[in-house]
Motif scaffolding. Sequence first.
Motif, short mmCIF file in Angstrom:
data_model
loop_
_atom_site.label_atom_id
_atom_site.label_comp_id
_atom_site.label_asym_id
_atom_site.label_seq_id
_atom_site.Cartn_x
_atom_site.Cartn_y
_atom_site.Cartn_z
N HIS A 164 -25.00 -11.24 23.64
CA HIS A 164 -24.36 -12.53 23.35
C HIS A 164 -25.19 -13.36 22.37
N ALA A 219 -24.69 -12.11 18.96
CA ALA A 219 -23.36 -12.45 18.42
C ALA A 219 -23.19 -13.94 18.20
N GLY A 220 -24.03 -14.76 18.84
CA GLY A 220 -23.99 -16.20 18.59
C GLY A 220 -23.19 -16.99 19.60
N LYS A 221 -23.09 -16.48 20.82
CA LYS A 221 -22.34 -17.22 21.84
C LYS A 221 -23.06 -18.51 22.21
N GLU A 228 -23.51 -19.30 12.10
CA GLU A 228 -22.37 -19.41 13.02
C GLU A 228 -21.90 -18.00 13.40
N PRO A 229 -21.26 -17.87 14.54
CA PRO A 229 -20.79 -16.53 14.95
C PRO A 229 -19.93 -15.86 13.87
N GLU A 230 -19.06 -16.67 13.20
CA GLU A 230 -18.16 -16.05 12.22
C GLU A 230 -18.93 -15.57 10.99
N ALA A 234 -20.35 -12.27 11.96
CA ALA A 234 -19.30 -11.24 11.91
C ALA A 234 -19.07 -10.79 10.48
N PHE A 286 -21.08 -6.85 15.01
CA PHE A 286 -19.90 -6.72 15.85
C PHE A 286 -20.32 -6.45 17.28
N LEU A 287 -19.78 -7.24 18.21
CA LEU A 287 -20.04 -7.01 19.63
C LEU A 287 -18.75 -6.60 20.31
N ALA A 288 -18.76 -5.41 20.88
CA ALA A 288 -17.63 -5.00 21.74
C ALA A 288 -17.97 -5.53 23.13
N PHE A 289 -17.19 -6.51 23.58
CA PHE A 289 -17.55 -7.25 24.78
C PHE A 289 -17.44 -6.41 26.06
N PRO A 325 -13.75 -8.30 27.59
CA PRO A 325 -12.93 -8.92 26.54
C PRO A 325 -11.93 -9.90 27.15
N PHE A 351 -14.82 -18.56 21.19
CA PHE A 351 -15.97 -17.73 20.80
C PHE A 351 -15.52 -16.31 20.45
N TYR A 352 -14.60 -15.78 21.21
CA TYR A 352 -14.12 -14.43 20.91
C TYR A 352 -13.57 -14.37 19.48
N LYS A 388 -14.20 -16.43 16.99
CA LYS A 388 -15.26 -16.65 15.99
C LYS A 388 -16.11 -15.40 15.83
N ALA A 389 -16.36 -14.74 16.94
CA ALA A 389 -17.16 -13.51 16.88
C ALA A 389 -16.43 -12.43 16.09
N ARG A 390 -15.13 -12.62 15.89
CA ARG A 390 -14.37 -11.67 15.08
C ARG A 390 -14.20 -12.17 13.64
N GLY A 391 -14.89 -13.27 13.34
CA GLY A 391 -14.93 -13.70 11.94
C GLY A 391 -14.11 -14.93 11.59
N LEU A 392 -13.42 -15.53 12.58
CA LEU A 392 -12.61 -16.70 12.26
C LEU A 392 -13.47 -17.96 12.29
#
Lengths: 250, 434
Positions: free
Chosen positions: A47, A50-52, A73-75, A78, A83-86, A89, B385-386, B388-392
């Motif tokens: 986490h 990934a930047g949570k 920032e998380p984006e 990315a 890439f984090l596969a949670f 999810p 967060f999900y 954003k973690a995908r780039g948005l």
Amino acid sequence: MALLEVKDLKVRVEEREILHGLTLTVNEGEVHAIMGPNGSGKSTLSHVIAGKPGYEVTDGQILFRGEDLLEMEPEERAAKGVFLAFQYPVEIPGVATMNFLRTALNAQRKARGEDEYSTPDFLKKVREVSKSLNIPQDMLKRGVNVGFSGGEKKRNEVLQMALFEPSLCILDEMDSGLDIDALRIAADGVNALRSPGRAMIVITHYQRLLNYIVPDFVHVMSKGRVVKSGDKELALELEASGYAQFEDAA
Amino acid sequence: MNVAVAKTGKGRAVSDLFASAEGRLPGSPDVIAVRREAFESYERLGLPHRRIEEWKYTDLRALVGEVLPLAATPDAAALKRAADAVKAHAVDGACKLVLVDGVFAAELSDVKALAAEAGFKTLPEVLDKDAGLLKTASTDAVIALNAALATDGVVLSIADGAQLSAPIQIIHIATAASASAFTRSQVSVGKGARVTIVETFVAAEAGAYQVNDAVIVSVGDNADVAHIRLMDDAPDAVNVTSQFVTVGANVKFNFFNMTTGAAVSRLQGFITLAGEGSELSANGVNLLKKTEHGDTTLVVDHAVPNCVSRETFRAVIDDRAHSVFQGRIIVRPDAQKTDGKMMTRALLLSDEAEADNKPELEIFADDVSCGHGATAGALDDSLLFYLKARGLPEKQAQALLIQAFVGEAIEQIADDTLREHVIGIAERWLERRS
Ligand SMILES: Nc1ncnc2c1ncn2[C@@H]1O[C@H](COP(=O)(O)OP(=O)(O)OP(=O)(O)O)[C@@H](O)[C@H]1O
Ligand SMILES: [Mg+2]
């Protein structure tokens, strides 16, 4: 330069320190497995990479291709290829999977100064990837992960990974909840993504996954630190003897 | 008339307004008498304020203060600006009827393209013969003011059995700043007819204007009606609209309102289910920002047995905006087997955003199934967060979640073209945010 360098990382959650000085270096092309007992901080590490929000980094640093990841920032992370596969999810009702995938992919491409995908190119790509992962098209018509079984959610994570083509893939227990066939299909999907320019961190409790995704390195995490590193043989050792020997070392 | 109100500066201003408007108001001497009476009733009451129960959350005296003078009849330049606005806001394939600053603009309208089964008149044409259209049972002050000052409107009469494939879009355009437009329209739908009515409220480069509109709808037995209202006014406008709907038997009535503009807006809808076996779907979305105040008030009156009503309302409130939803379901003593439900949810995008929700069930029958539910909350951080973690980026991630949230109401619009049109307006609102 290493792809990912985690140096002496200390992380708190709600006033409690979870990672107590964790160090890990991952180079391009490498596959690292992280194993460790429940609560040892594996998901926390993923986490933070990934930047949570909600994690306080009190010491240490994380560099991604030499850049300070913690400043991003998380984006941005990315778009740079993290890439984090949670492990868990989330379900996003009302956001159609296809729309989400396209918006996310194009947002990443835009951030990198690349052209957005045209609709036909995008659809073609999704169709290829979902076919190879045995994901039915009608699953993609639903809301993101809505009503997906545990295994389907994990496959959807691998689908995104294949679509976004990140340079660092962190797989947090992608094997949990997958039946034997699904595990093999997902692992094949992951293996297909192995490449000299891409690294992976595979978090798992089970040596079995590592028969499919064979790691270059295995790390044992305990109580917020990496307490032992080795090659794939270490996973077999752990399977035989458990974590008890490392509890003291931590 | 009432000395207490007339003594205040605001009361006096309205009085002057009526005197100056009188020459512009269409109708026979009988009609003018009805108007005068309505005006006097308004003057007795003054603008609604918070001590009037129905207006508790929307105190027009505090929020609006005064009623602006009537806009001038639009000149050529105004009509040209309006023509551009018509282009920008027309629904694909719709038959357009355009009102500019409260005056019907034949040159911008598609009267000739209207189906033969759709009878059309303007309000002045109707008022030549009959004042009936100015009379409603309501005692509401803004409705009385509307009866007094309505300058124009469209009067549609859809023949029995007519199946109109093209929607009829009534477009209200404001081109005059700091002036008001009073309109009153009527839509009568014949038995077994099928029609879609869209009403759009927009500005053509005008600000700080006021709209007071009233629409009277009657729906014959077995008809299938979609009625969509899009209040997309200028950010500093005022729009108060009153809607009266009477529904016959075995009707499908699908009502939708979306408010995406105006400093102060209120849609008050009074829907009476007067024939058995009818289904009402009444839905709405408020998208509000800055200091906007948007009020949706719906009164659904089950007057007869065996009707179903469903209300889905969504509010997205940013900055210091204030959204009000008042939903009242009345079930009359005879209206057994009524099935009436409403669900309202508010999404608060800022700490200072405010949502008021007032559901009321007034049930006088014993064999009914009625209920309401309400929630209010912020966007879910874990979903954000999900994404954003995908780039948005943050705003884009929010936009996806907001679209999903309002989608629950918008998806009640059955027609694909119209639904896309509405989604387009919501998307533009989201773009203005980011
Ligand atoms: N938001 C939080 N609030 C409080 N404690 C937390 C929070 N997140 C994690 N923790 C704690 O941090 C520790 C590490 O959790 P983490 O999820 O990283 O473990 P893990 O190694 O991934 O475990 P598992 O194998 O069960 O997935 C646990 O003790 C957990 O309770
Ligand atoms: Mg975990």
